[in-house]
Every structure is written in structure tokens, then in C-alpha cells.
Design a protein around this motif. Structure first.
Motif, PDB file in Angstrom:
ATOM      1  N   PHE A 259      -1.601  -9.807   5.566  1.00  0.00           N
ATOM      2  CA  PHE A 259      -2.496  -9.133   4.630  1.00  0.00           C
ATOM      3  C   PHE A 259      -3.636  -8.414   5.346  1.00  0.00           C
ATOM      4  N   TRP A 260      -4.320  -9.090   6.251  1.00  0.00           N
ATOM      5  CA  TRP A 260      -5.487  -8.505   6.908  1.00  0.00           C
ATOM      6  C   TRP A 260      -5.090  -7.387   7.866  1.00  0.00           C
TER       7      TRP A 260
ATOM      8  N   MET B 287      -7.659  -0.254  -7.202  1.00  0.00           N
ATOM      9  CA  MET B 287      -7.672  -0.407  -5.746  1.00  0.00           C
ATOM     10  C   MET B 287      -6.830  -1.597  -5.317  1.00  0.00           C
ATOM     11  N   LEU B 288      -6.856  -2.674  -6.097  1.00  0.00           N
ATOM     12  CA  LEU B 288      -6.051  -3.851  -5.784  1.00  0.00           C
ATOM     13  C   LEU B 288      -4.550  -3.525  -5.889  1.00  0.00           C
TER      14      LEU B 288
ATOM     15  N   MET C 286      -1.733  -3.595  -2.971  1.00  0.00           N
ATOM     16  CA  MET C 286      -0.456  -4.309  -3.120  1.00  0.00           C
ATOM     17  C   MET C 286       0.722  -3.381  -2.814  1.00  0.00           C
ATOM     18  N   GLY C 287       0.620  -2.127  -3.259  1.00  0.00           N
ATOM     19  CA  GLY C 287       1.660  -1.156  -2.960  1.00  0.00           C
ATOM     20  C   GLY C 287       1.801  -0.922  -1.467  1.00  0.00           C
ATOM     21  N   ARG C 288       0.682  -0.881  -0.763  1.00  0.00           N
ATOM     22  CA  ARG C 288       0.737  -0.695   0.691  1.00  0.00           C
ATOM     23  C   ARG C 288       1.363  -1.899   1.377  1.00  0.00           C
ATOM     24  N   ILE C 289       1.070  -3.086   0.870  1.00  0.00           N
ATOM     25  CA  ILE C 289       1.641  -4.297   1.466  1.00  0.00           C
ATOM     26  C   ILE C 289       3.149  -4.340   1.233  1.00  0.00           C
ATOM     27  N   VAL C 290       3.585  -3.989   0.031  1.00  0.00           N
ATOM     28  CA  VAL C 290       5.023  -3.957  -0.256  1.00  0.00           C
ATOM     29  C   VAL C 290       5.696  -2.877   0.595  1.00  0.00           C
TER      30      VAL C 290
END
Length: 146
Positions: A117-118, A79-80, A84-88
């Protein structure tokens, strides 16, 4: 605007962005591929556990096996990595918007969404809830009524 005007604006934006955007895209694609590959290796114990649960259920057992610590850790890390993929990906979207508007960009901008991030988490949760609600309230009743 008609289709021809959209095509012309797209060509102009691509010319403004230049060939460097393809290099940044290659970096983005490699990062996403690595995150997905790591996620695959972390999810393998979960697949094995789910197959064991399926075998228990088919045998008629009521008490199902609990997930091991390795499975729980794999779920959390997976899930982490997904987050991270979504943030990138959010960084890639911001970078391409900036490039299409004629702004400066570099591959460092891929990591720019870590500041938000949030916001990315909230958007991810809201999108997931909306898609789930649409599935449950529109697709399944439609299939049932059909």
C-alpha cells in the motif's frame, strides 16, 4: 533485439499465459469501471459546487461559497476510490508480469498490491509531482516562448 524477436517473445509469453489471463482482465476491467462509476457519482456534488463558484465569480462577488460537508466527503471518498484503483492496477501489472514469465496466477492476485500500500502511494505521489513539474517547467514556458 530487433522487432521480429520482440514479436516472437510476445507470442511466446501470450501462449504461456493462456486464456485465463483474459478472464482475469475482464474482472480487472469490471472492478476499475465500478470504481470509476462510483467516483463519478461522488464527484457530481463537486462539479455543482464549482459551477456555483464560477457563477459567483462572474457576478463579481468576492466572497465565494464554502464547500458543503457533502462536497468535502465526496472529495475524500473520490480520492480513496482513485487510490484503490491505482492499487488494483498495480496488482494487475504484477499479475501480468508474473504470467509473462510463466508463473502461476489467479484473479486473487489483483488484490496482491494491497500488501504494498505505502509503496503504491509513494509511487503515485512521485509520479504526480514529476508530471506536474514537467508541465510547469517545460510545457508552459515553451508555449510562452513560442
Amino acid at each position: 533485439m530487433d522487432l521480429q524477436k520482440y514479436k516472437q517473445k510476445t507470442r511466446e509469453a501470450a501462449l504461456r499465459a493462456g486464456p485465463g489471463l483474459m478472464k482475469v482482465f475482464a474482472i480487472y476491467a469490471v472492478v476499475i469501471a465500478l470504481l470509476n462509476l462510483l467516483g463519478y457519482f461522488l464527484e457530481t456534488p463537486m462539479y455543482e459546487w464549482s459551477m456555483r463558484v464560477r457563477e459567483y465569480m462572474q457576478a463579481g462577488n468576492i466572497e465565494l461559497p464554502l464547500p458543503s460537508a457533502r462536497v468535502r466527503q465526496g472529495m475524500a471518498l473520490s480520492m480513496l476510490l482513485s487510490l484503490m484503483g491505482r492499487i488494483v492496477t498495480a496488482g494487475w501489472v504484477a499479475l501480468t508480469l508474473n504470467a509473462s514469465r510463466g508463473g502461476e496466477y489467479s484473479w486473487h492476485d489483483l488484490w496482491g498490491s494491497f500488501r504494498n500500500f505505502w509503496k503504491v502511494i509513494v509511487i503515485t505521489v512521485v509520479t504526480t509531482l514529476c508530471c506536474t513539474a514537467a508541465l510547469w517547467f517545460f510545457i508552459f514556458p515553451g508555449i510562452w516562448l513560442f
